[in-house]
Design an enzyme around this catalytic site. Structure first.
Site, short mmCIF file in Angstrom:
data_model
loop_
_atom_site.label_atom_id
_atom_site.label_comp_id
_atom_site.label_asym_id
_atom_site.label_seq_id
_atom_site.Cartn_x
_atom_site.Cartn_y
_atom_site.Cartn_z
N HIS A 13 -54.35 -5.38 29.61
CA HIS A 13 -54.92 -6.71 29.90
C HIS A 13 -56.29 -6.51 30.53
CE1 HIS A 13 -54.34 -11.08 31.40
NE2 HIS A 13 -55.60 -10.74 31.62
N HIS A 15 -60.56 -7.93 30.62
CA HIS A 15 -61.68 -8.82 30.25
C HIS A 15 -62.96 -8.00 30.24
CE1 HIS A 15 -59.27 -12.49 30.89
NE2 HIS A 15 -58.69 -11.77 31.82
N LEU A 16 -63.63 -7.96 29.10
CA LEU A 16 -64.92 -7.26 29.01
C LEU A 16 -66.09 -8.23 28.86
CD1 LEU A 16 -64.06 -4.24 26.66
CD2 LEU A 16 -64.46 -4.20 29.14
N ARG A 17 -65.79 -9.51 28.58
CA ARG A 17 -66.85 -10.50 28.36
C ARG A 17 -67.73 -10.08 27.17
NH1 ARG A 17 -63.56 -13.25 31.73
NH2 ARG A 17 -63.98 -12.91 33.93
N ASN A 41 -60.92 -14.75 25.95
CA ASN A 41 -61.42 -15.99 26.58
C ASN A 41 -62.93 -15.96 26.78
OD1 ASN A 41 -61.05 -14.07 28.64
ND2 ASN A 41 -60.72 -15.62 30.21
N LYS A 99 -52.89 -14.57 22.33
CA LYS A 99 -52.89 -14.92 23.75
C LYS A 99 -52.67 -16.41 23.95
CE LYS A 99 -53.75 -14.49 28.10
NZ LYS A 99 -53.52 -13.45 29.10
N HIS A 136 -50.37 -16.28 29.74
CA HIS A 136 -50.79 -16.67 31.10
C HIS A 136 -49.77 -17.72 31.54
CE1 HIS A 136 -53.71 -17.47 34.44
NE2 HIS A 136 -52.87 -18.48 34.54
N HIS A 174 -50.03 -10.41 34.03
CA HIS A 174 -50.39 -10.47 35.46
C HIS A 174 -49.34 -11.24 36.29
CE1 HIS A 174 -51.94 -14.34 34.20
NE2 HIS A 174 -53.14 -13.94 33.88
N LEU A 219 -56.36 -15.82 39.37
CA LEU A 219 -55.23 -16.61 38.90
C LEU A 219 -54.32 -15.76 38.04
CD1 LEU A 219 -57.16 -19.89 38.11
CD2 LEU A 219 -55.49 -19.55 39.93
N ASP A 247 -56.09 -6.82 34.35
CA ASP A 247 -56.73 -8.14 34.43
C ASP A 247 -58.09 -8.03 35.09
OD1 ASP A 247 -57.12 -10.88 34.12
OD2 ASP A 247 -55.99 -11.40 35.93
N HIS A 251 -67.00 -11.30 37.30
CA HIS A 251 -67.83 -12.50 37.45
C HIS A 251 -69.02 -12.08 38.30
CE1 HIS A 251 -64.91 -15.55 36.00
NE2 HIS A 251 -63.99 -14.75 36.51
N ALA A 263 -62.38 -17.53 39.48
CA ALA A 263 -61.17 -16.72 39.62
C ALA A 263 -61.31 -15.43 38.82
CB ALA A 263 -59.96 -17.50 39.13
N1 LIG Z 1 -57.27 -13.75 36.21
C1 LIG Z 1 -58.32 -14.48 36.55
O1 LIG Z 1 -58.37 -14.95 37.68
N2 LIG Z 1 -59.36 -14.69 35.69
C2 LIG Z 1 -59.45 -14.33 34.31
C3 LIG Z 1 -58.60 -15.18 33.42
C4 LIG Z 1 -57.12 -14.87 33.45
O2 LIG Z 1 -56.71 -13.75 33.18
O3 LIG Z 1 -56.33 -15.77 33.77
C5 LIG Z 1 -60.90 -14.41 33.88
O4 LIG Z 1 -61.17 -14.42 32.68
O5 LIG Z 1 -61.79 -14.42 34.75
ZN LIG Z 2 -56.86 -12.00 32.56
ZN LIG Z 3 -54.54 -15.17 32.95
#
Ligand SMILES: NC(=O)N[C@@H](CC(=O)O)C(=O)O
Ligand SMILES: [Zn+2]
Ligand SMILES: [Zn+2]
Length: 345
Positions: A13, A15-17, A41, A99, A136, A174, A219, A247, A251, A263
């Site tokens: 899990h 996030h690389l954006r 996302n 997802k 999620h 998560h 979150l 996760d 940011h 978050a």
């Molecule tokens: N976990 C988080 O608080 N943020 C994640 C989104 C997610 O995994 O719910 C994000 O993309 O910033």
């Molecule tokens: Zn996530």
């Molecule tokens: Zn999530």
């Protein structure tokens, strides 16, 4: 023990954006992980196989020379994802999961699902495909307290979903509560969970006592200590249903340290070290490798990695922040703090 050798881990899990943040963060994951499940996302979200294939190319292009890292792609389920998209995804060989973001539950979830029952045909196709649904698991009802949203999701959404689709593979992403850990343990082999370093190391007091710490805000939100302990018990229990999913969610510092902060916790630079700390504190370092490197691959039906990494017992300090394009900075989990394990290749 002064060194631990592990099969190269995977992050199930991540996030690389995109763009500058992708360029700034992918190397940290590639240095630690053989593969990662890449969250869809983005703005706009990755809803089609074609978009997932293109996003994967951007990730590969952002990797440093010589990196050995395989991004496993996911599709973002919407109210209108056609069931044919699932077959396209499976045939691509590049998409490994779908997802579920309940609409409004988290960062960039506005295009998520408003009513899961409306997705039944697509979910049936997913169950048929053998690819997992990554969840999620929080309800978004205004009258449900933020600390209860995961537990309520189990009753109102997940249990009925598994009744309708008993063979569907589901990863509860998560997870943060004793209720979800118990639910996963009691469910069939088709249900598993990822657990983050922050939910294993921190409780809500760590975030809120003596000042609010925006870099611990994510979150689902951190819960009380008894839930943290239940998660530690679950991952160190020897159950194969729990695996590494950071996760890690970067940011910009200014978007976290804000009157309405985003978050997400950025844990990629020290992910394996943070998990090693958890397992050592629990006296369960012998269970670390299955969690970091075996259980996830087995659940996804993929071969385990063949490479190895080594954790050395050595104090090192995480930087206060990392700079990236345009003068922006990203603050990592445990910024400025000393960790006692260091991953070496
Ligand atoms: N976990 C988080 O608080 N943020 C994640 C989104 C997610 O995994 O719910 C994000 O993309 O910033
Ligand atoms: Zn996530
Ligand atoms: Zn999530």
């Amino acid at each position: 023990m002064d060194a631990i050798t592990l099969t190269r881990p995977d992050d199930w899990h991540l996030h690389l954006r995109d763009d500058a943040v992708l360029d700034a963060t992918v190397a940290y994951s590639a240095a630690q992980m053989g593969r990662a499940i890449i969250m869809p996302n983005l703005k706009p979200p990755v809803t089609t196989t074609e978009q997932a294939v293109a996003y994967r190319e951007r990730i590969l292009a952002a990797l440093p020379e010589g990196a050995d890292f395989d991004p496993l792609m996911t599709l973002y389920l919407t109210d209108t994802t056609p069931s044919e998209e699932i077959e396209r995804a499976r045939q691509s060989g590049v998409v490994k999961a779908v997802k579920l973001y309940p609409a409004g539950a988290t960062t960039n979830s506005a295009s998520g699902v408003t009513d899961l029952a409306g997705c039944d045909a697509t979910i049936a196709a997913l169950a048929e495909s053998g690819m997992p649904l990554l969840v999620h698991g929080e309800v978004t009802d205004a009258d449900v307290d933020i600390f209860d949203r995961e537990a309520v999701f189990l009753e109102r959404v997940l249990a009925p979903l598994l009744k309708r689709h008993p063979s569907l593979k589901v990863v509860c992403e998560h997870i943060t509560t004793a209720q979800t850990a118990d639910f996963v343990l009691g469910a069939g082999d088709n249900v598993a969970a990822t657990v983050t370093p922050q939910h294993l190391l921190l409780n809500r007091n760590d975030m809120l006592v003596g000042g609010i710490r925006p870099h611990y805000y994510c979150l689902p939100i951190l819960k009380r200590e008894r839930h943290r302990q239940a998660l530690v018990n679950a991952v160190t229990s020897g159950s194969t249903k729990f695996f590494l999913g950071t996760d890690s969610a970067p940011h910009a510092q200014g978007d976290k340290e804000s009157a309405c902060g985003c978050a997400g916790v950025f844990s990629a630079p020290a992910a394996v070290e943070l998990y090693a700390t958890v397992f050592e504190q629990a006296g369960a370092l012998d269970k670390l490798e299955a969690f970091t490197s075996h259980n996830g691959a087995d659940f996804y039906g993929l071969a385990r990695n063949t490479g190895k990494v080594t954790l050395e017992r050595r104090d090192w300090q995480l930087p206060e922040s990392y700079a990236y394009a345009g003068g922006h900075r990203i603050v990592p989990m445990k910024a400025g703090e000393t960790l006692n394990w260091k991953l070496v290749r």
